[in-house]
Scaffold this active site. Structure first.
Site, PDB file in Angstrom:
ATOM      1  N   GLN A   1      23.583  82.079  -9.999  1.00 15.35           N
ATOM      2  CA  GLN A   1      22.581  83.133 -10.106  1.00 15.35           C
ATOM      3  C   GLN A   1      23.229  84.499  -9.971  1.00 15.35           C
ATOM      4  OE1 GLN A   1      19.494  84.172  -6.974  1.00 15.35           O
ATOM      5  NE2 GLN A   1      18.170  83.172  -8.471  1.00 15.35           N
ATOM      6  N   GLY A   2      23.183  85.286 -11.032  1.00 13.67           N
ATOM      7  CA  GLY A   2      23.754  86.628 -11.037  1.00 13.67           C
ATOM      8  C   GLY A   2      22.673  87.682 -11.006  1.00 13.67           C
TER       9      GLY A   2
ATOM     10  N   SER B   1      21.728  89.723  -7.585  1.00  8.31           N
ATOM     11  CA  SER B   1      22.020  90.795  -6.627  1.00  8.31           C
ATOM     12  C   SER B   1      23.294  91.554  -6.985  1.00  8.31           C
ATOM     13  CB  SER B   1      22.153  90.221  -5.214  1.00  8.31           C
ATOM     14  OG  SER B   1      20.942  89.660  -4.774  1.00  8.31           O
TER      15      SER B   1
ATOM     16  N   SER C   1      25.458  82.630  -6.299  1.00  7.27           N
ATOM     17  CA  SER C   1      25.490  81.254  -5.799  1.00  7.27           C
ATOM     18  C   SER C   1      26.256  80.333  -6.735  1.00  7.27           C
ATOM     19  CB  SER C   1      24.066  80.730  -5.629  1.00  7.27           C
ATOM     20  OG  SER C   1      23.275  81.608  -4.858  1.00  7.27           O
TER      21      SER C   1
ATOM     22  N   GLU D   1      11.953  79.950  -7.213  1.00  9.33           N
ATOM     23  CA  GLU D   1      12.881  80.001  -6.094  1.00  9.33           C
ATOM     24  C   GLU D   1      12.145  80.024  -4.761  1.00  9.33           C
ATOM     25  OE1 GLU D   1      16.911  82.477  -4.867  1.00  9.33           O
ATOM     26  OE2 GLU D   1      15.353  83.503  -5.991  1.00  9.33           O
TER      27      GLU D   1
END
Length: 377
Positions: A121-122, A124, A156, A239
């Site tokens: 997951q990109g 933040s 992550s 999520e």
């Protein structure tokens, strides 16, 4: 809402329980939790077994009750968790299923279900954490590709991922919520640099990702250009609303283990501790009922959880932290032993009020979208 099991669902439970009994004894030893390449291989191997047995898509294509039965039975049996498949199976996959084209669904969903491809997951960035809409990573259109430049943090599973669900700014002149796009970026593309981040527990499931003119095909965009904020809300709904469901089951199991440990080491005689465990038991039972409501709501609204997911995420984060503080009270001096699972889980629990949106953000969502209070200035 009727969540009692039908005959068909009870048959599903019996088949799953029988399969788990036969399968779990054939698994290889669990890898070192700090060895992420080995963990990826183990987690993807488990996902492939689920796929071959017809259980891989239970998170996506099953009744609410079947989904909860699957989580209850796999946790009860001590089956592996989704692990490295977390983002793909519980975030990116459901988002693509809900928002992607038929071609995109055919390209990405089967490899996720088979355990062939891992996602990270990109979202933040160093200056865009809780205020995600202020992200600066830019994507400039060049024909049929985007040229992406920027930096992501807390990505992550980046060091073992094949794909990244990536948020980028595609129109620098538009309002910030109307200038974001959701891309599927291959992690082996030229210009992608991954630097693992070591957590307090010593693991490296997070990483910094640096993007230097990375070319991503326009066909890898999920949703319309500049409509990425709405697509992101779909991802975050999964999520916060359903991705942590299995962990609630695990916490309820842990409470039983804590009670047995307390009886064995003499701490059960502490009436304050007993009341604490009793209250936690009631809280996790209430969270499980909320899970049932959220999963059922998602099923009734086309598969996407509603704002109630923020209620769950907010309360679960704090309950989980309190659970491991109670575990430390039961263990006493042994709570400092880093070789104990509970100790590492306690360190990990500290992040839960930050991960997937801070508790402050969840309170804002609850206030504005559920209670109808005015937005903060």
């Amino acid at each position: 809402m009727d969540l009692s099991c039908t005959d068909e669902e009870e048959e599903f439970r019996a088949r799953l329980r029988e399969w788990l009994t036969a399968t779990l004894t054939t698994l290889p030893p669990r890898p070192d939790p700090l060895d992420w390449p080995a963990r990826r291989a183990y987690d993807c191997g488990w996902q492939r077994r689920l796929y071959d047995a017809g259980y891989a898509d239970t998170h996506w294509d099953a009744s609410p009750t079947q989904r909860l039965i699957f989580l209850e039975e796999t946790e009860r049996a001590g089956a592996p968790y989704v692990g490295a498949n977390f983002v793909g199976l519980l975030h990116a996959g459901p988002t693509i299923a809900a928002e992607g084209t038929e071609e995109q669904r055919e390209r990405w969903l089967p490899p996720i279900l088979r355990g062939d491809e891992v996602w990270c997951q990109g979202f933040s960035e160093p200056d865009a954490g809780s205020d995600l809409a202020s992200l600066r990573t830019k994507a400039v259109r060049d024909g049929d590709t985007y040229v992406v430049t920027g930096q992501k943090i807390w990505t992550s599973h980046a060091e073992v991922a094949d794909w990244c669900e990536l948020l980028v700014r595609t129109d620098p002149d538009a309002p910030r919520h109307r200038s974001i796009s959701w891309l599927a970026m291959p992690m082996d593309a030229p210009g992608v640099t991954v630097r693992p981040l070591r957590t307090l527990a010593g693991s490296t499931e997070f990483a910094e990702v640096f993007l230097d003119e990375v070319r991503v095909p326009v066909g890898h965009r999920i949703g319309a250009e500049n409509d990425g904020w709405r697509v992101t809300m779909v991802t975050l709904s999964f999520e916060r609303g359903t991705a942590f469901v299995g962990e609630v089951v695990a916490c309820r199991r842990l409470l039983g283990e804590l009670a047995r440990t307390a009886r064995g080491n003499g701490t059960w005689g502490d009436s304050v501790l007993r009341r604490r465990l009793g209250r936690l038991s009631a809280e996790f039972q209430a969270l499980w009922r909320l899970v049932q409501a959220n999963v059922s709501e998602a099923q009734a609204t086309g598969g996407v959880p509603g704002a109630g997911g923020s209620v769950f995420k907010l309360h679960y984060s704090h309950a989980r932290q309190e659970l491991y503080e109670a575990a430390a009270a039961v263990l006493g001096p042994d709570a400092l032993d880093l070789d104990r699972d509970w100790t590492l889980d306690r360190l990990s629990s500290l992040s839960y009020t930050i991960a997937a949106g801070t508790s402050q953000i969840q309170r804002n969502i609850v206030a504005e979208r559920i209670l109808g209070l005015p937005k903060g200035r």
